[in-house]
Design an enzyme around this catalytic site. Structure first.
Site, PDB file in Angstrom:
ATOM      1  N   LYS A  50       0.848  -1.201   0.000  1.00 42.38           N
ATOM      2  CA  LYS A  50       0.000   0.000   0.000  1.00 42.38           C
ATOM      3  C   LYS A  50       0.881   1.248   0.000  1.00 42.38           C
ATOM      4  O   LYS A  50       0.628   2.210  -0.729  1.00 42.38           O
ATOM      5  CB  LYS A  50      -0.917  -0.002   1.235  1.00 42.38           C
ATOM      6  CG  LYS A  50      -2.033  -1.030   1.116  1.00 42.38           C
ATOM      7  CD  LYS A  50      -2.778  -1.255   2.421  1.00 42.38           C
ATOM      8  CE  LYS A  50      -3.747  -2.437   2.240  1.00 42.38           C
ATOM      9  NZ  LYS A  50      -4.394  -2.877   3.472  1.00 42.38           N
ATOM     10  N   GLN A  94      -4.504  -1.164   9.722  1.00 39.79           N
ATOM     11  CA  GLN A  94      -4.372  -2.503   9.146  1.00 39.79           C
ATOM     12  C   GLN A  94      -4.914  -3.549  10.123  1.00 39.79           C
ATOM     13  O   GLN A  94      -4.515  -3.607  11.279  1.00 39.79           O
ATOM     14  CB  GLN A  94      -2.891  -2.780   8.819  1.00 39.79           C
ATOM     15  CG  GLN A  94      -2.636  -4.103   8.141  1.00 39.79           C
ATOM     16  CD  GLN A  94      -3.226  -4.180   6.730  1.00 39.79           C
ATOM     17  OE1 GLN A  94      -3.196  -3.211   5.972  1.00 39.79           O
ATOM     18  NE2 GLN A  94      -3.763  -5.332   6.366  1.00 39.79           N
ATOM     19  N   ASP A 117     -10.614   3.185   4.123  1.00 37.15           N
ATOM     20  CA  ASP A 117     -10.922   1.753   4.031  1.00 37.15           C
ATOM     21  C   ASP A 117     -12.442   1.531   4.065  1.00 37.15           C
ATOM     22  O   ASP A 117     -12.915   0.425   3.792  1.00 37.15           O
ATOM     23  CB  ASP A 117     -10.283   1.030   5.233  1.00 37.15           C
ATOM     24  CG  ASP A 117      -9.392  -0.119   4.790  1.00 37.15           C
ATOM     25  OD1 ASP A 117      -9.301  -0.358   3.580  1.00 37.15           O
ATOM     26  OD2 ASP A 117      -8.798  -0.777   5.668  1.00 37.15           O
TER      27      ASP A 117
END
Ligand code: NAP
Length: 293
Positions: A50, A94, A117
């Site tokens: 990422k 994450q 996200d």
């Protein structure tokens, strides 16, 4: 093989190039704060990718790495700091987190405008209500692939196998938002094959290797395989690709299908977040943000 292969790698590269062009046109490069807790090897690889693609797209990498024994309070404080920091456009926590931490409570601290996200309750609520917001990356990547392949969704029978908050539920809502007739299946669904065989568009996101065989697919259906499994024989998805390709009209491969789209959509969400932050004073937002169109 008769099915057309839907090339997620090419679609993702194209989208990343579009994002890079948008970034270059912004007055200030967006900043993506990836937050990695502990040293889980798979998470380290995901976050590294990422960050690499974020920089490649011209964005600022504002990564934070926190020791795995961090307390809930300390991590909450870090998220609050990132939430208040004007330099930070998007925050990505994450997952999964070490066992002592309550992921939902921590996600809830991410402001919806920085929730790249799309996993917070507020973003999920906006998606459910059909109001503008940032959408989870994997299902919006699927929508992008369907659109790019020219798949007609309005009135189509769409079946989603899986109902997780990460994939299945937002996927079903996005398809519904495009006027498909949507059925969501899960582990308690009776006679799964009879349901999946109705699908014009079948999205497999159950996390069971090659569970969708040719008997589960209507001839001519479009099959999207979200599953990702690392077996001794190599990578595979939830679909028995080779055999299903004999029945389907189009199919995503694994690897090279949905997988590459997830990070591309994260980058797109970050640019959208930057644009929204810049336009905060403008009340109207055109269409759904991050729906992959
Ligand atoms: P998850 O949280 O484990 O959810 C799986 C869902 O599938 C659950 O709703 C479960 O039903 C349902 N299910 C399990 N077995 C089933 C069966 N035999 N028949 C019907 N439904 C069944 O998984 P996830 O996070 O949604 O991920 C799904 C898959 O996508 C995994 O392989 C994951 O690795 C992959 N994935 C890939 C990407 C990517 O970027 N390519 C991103 C995210 C996920 P219940 O709710 O009843 O338990």
């Amino acid at each position: 093989m008769s099915a057309v292969l839907i090339d997620g790698k090419a679609a993702a590269a194209e989208l990343r190039a579009e994002v890079a062009a948008e970034v270059a046109a912004l007055p200030r490069a967006p900043g993506l704060a990836t937050l990695l807790v502990g040293d889980d090897p798979a998470s380290q690889i995901y976050v590294r990718n990422k960050r690499r693609l974020c920089v490649e797209a011209g964005m600022r990498d504002l990564h934070r790495h926190v020791p795995g024994d961090v307390s809930q309070g300390e991590l909450a404080g870090i998220i609050d700091e990132l939430a208040d920091d004007a330099e930070v456009t998007g925050i990505l926590l994450q997952l999964p987190l070490p066992g002592q931490l309550d992921a939902n409570a921590l996600l809830a601290r991410i402001p919806p405008a920085k929730d790249v996200d799309g996993l917070t309750e507020r973003s999920a609520g906006r998606l459910a209500l059909g109001t503008p917001g940032l959408v989870p990356c994997t299902p919006s990547g699927v929508m992008h692939l369907l659109d790019r392949a020219g798949v007609a969704l309005e009135g189509a029978e769409a079946v989603v196998v899986g109902r997780s908050s990460l994939v299945g539920k937002p996927q079903a809502q996005l398809l519904l938002g495009r006027n498909a007739t949507v059925t969501t299946c899960h582990s308690r669904t009776r006679d799964l094959v009879s349901v999946t065989r109705r699908a014009d568009v079948l999205v497999a996101a159950a996390g069971v290797p090659r569970m969708i065989g040719p008997d589960a697919v209507k001839p001519g259906a479009v099959v999207i395989d979200v599953g990702m499994h690392r077996l001794e024989s190599g990578l595979c998805g939830d679909v028995d690709t080779e055999r299903v390709a004999e029945v389907a009209s189009a199919i995503t491969p694994v690897p090279g299908g949905v997988g590459p789209m997830t990070i591309a959509m994260l980058l797109r969400n970050t640019v959208l977040a930057a644009r929204l932050a810049g336009e905060a004073a403008v009340p109207a937002v055109e269409g759904r943000v991050g729906a992959g169109r």
